[in-house]
Each structure stands twice: as structure tokens, then as C-alpha cells.
Design a protein around this motif. Sequence first.
Motif, PDB file in Angstrom:
ATOM      1  N   CYS A   1      -6.302   1.993   0.672  1.00 44.38           N
ATOM      2  CA  CYS A   1      -5.747   0.914   1.484  1.00 44.38           C
ATOM      3  C   CYS A   1      -5.047   1.473   2.712  1.00 44.38           C
ATOM      4  N   THR A   2      -4.773   0.584   3.644  1.00 41.30           N
ATOM      5  CA  THR A   2      -3.963   0.925   4.802  1.00 41.30           C
ATOM      6  C   THR A   2      -3.089  -0.279   5.146  1.00 41.30           C
TER       7      THR A   2
ATOM      8  N   TYR B   1     -10.272  -1.588  12.359  1.00 45.08           N
ATOM      9  CA  TYR B   1      -9.284  -0.950  11.482  1.00 45.08           C
ATOM     10  C   TYR B   1     -10.017  -0.371  10.283  1.00 45.08           C
TER      11      TYR B   1
ATOM     12  N   CYS C   1       0.852  -1.185   0.000  1.00 43.07           N
ATOM     13  CA  CYS C   1       0.000   0.000   0.000  1.00 43.07           C
ATOM     14  C   CYS C   1       0.890   1.238   0.000  1.00 43.07           C
TER      15      CYS C   1
ATOM     16  N   GLY D   1      -2.032   5.920   1.102  1.00 40.66           N
ATOM     17  CA  GLY D   1      -3.245   5.120   1.230  1.00 40.66           C
ATOM     18  C   GLY D   1      -4.144   5.178   0.011  1.00 40.66           C
TER      19      GLY D   1
ATOM     20  N   THR E   1      -9.719   1.892   6.370  1.00 35.46           N
ATOM     21  CA  THR E   1      -8.970   2.450   5.258  1.00 35.46           C
ATOM     22  C   THR E   1      -9.249   3.961   5.224  1.00 35.46           C
ATOM     23  N   PRO E   2      -8.485   4.720   4.430  1.00 39.74           N
ATOM     24  CA  PRO E   2      -8.887   6.110   4.182  1.00 39.74           C
ATOM     25  C   PRO E   2     -10.248   6.107   3.456  1.00 39.74           C
TER      26      PRO E   2
END
Length: 136
Positions: A36-37, A128, A24, A28, A130-131
Amino acid sequence: MVAALTLGSLFVAASPAQAAEKSCPRSGYISNNNVCTTLSNGVLSHQKYYNSGAYTQIAVTQYWKSGGSRIYKRLGFTGPFTNVGTQWQGWGYQYSGTNKSFSKNYLNSLSGCRSSQGLMEVSGSTVYKTPWSANC
């Protein structure tokens, strides 16, 4: 994983836009609708794309687990449309070296499409994220 939706006599099938992200970028953002992260043992990614042939919007969250012990988790995403809330798949185990994904097709007009983000809840831990992806 293939997502399918039957609408009267119309059958819509879609698979994730691409293979799981195994790395990633620091930002992000792979693209506006592919985010993604990086986590300590893998990559959580989220994509939205438009299937113009079927007039559907497809949302996909994936987790590539690259290391560590098994986890008990569920994947999800915030509602990609104004009339859809957060969506979750069922709980399940995931092992190192595997990819799991969760996807849904939506028969919605693009006017109702909004930004969304991928989610992964790990039992006994945290959620958790992601952006945020771009609007459609």
C-alpha cells in the motif's frame, strides 16, 4: 466487488482478500503480497493471492478515499504474469468516504507469476503507485 470467470463448466468467483486498507504502514508492506501507499486523501493498496481451490491467481487494486473533493480516476496494476501487460479498469468518479476496487482472476501457473504493483491514474494529474509486491 466480486470478480467472476467462467471456464467451460467451471465458474470461479472471488472477492478481495480483505476490506480496503484505511491505513498503511510507513514501509508500505502489510505482507509480501499485500502492499500500500498513503496518499494525501486516502490509501492505495494492491494484493495478489492464490485461490488454490480454483487454481487461479487473483490481483486486486483498491483505493480508500478518506477526504477531499471527488476525483475522476481509474485503477489498475502491472501485469502479474509474464504474458500479461498492465491492466486498467474504466474511468469513473470517486467520492470521499468510499472504496473502489479493480480485480481480475488469472488461470496461470505460479511459475509465470511475477511481482506487480497497484496503479491509480487521476485525470489531469499523475499515476500513483504502490510498492512492488513479491513474486508469488
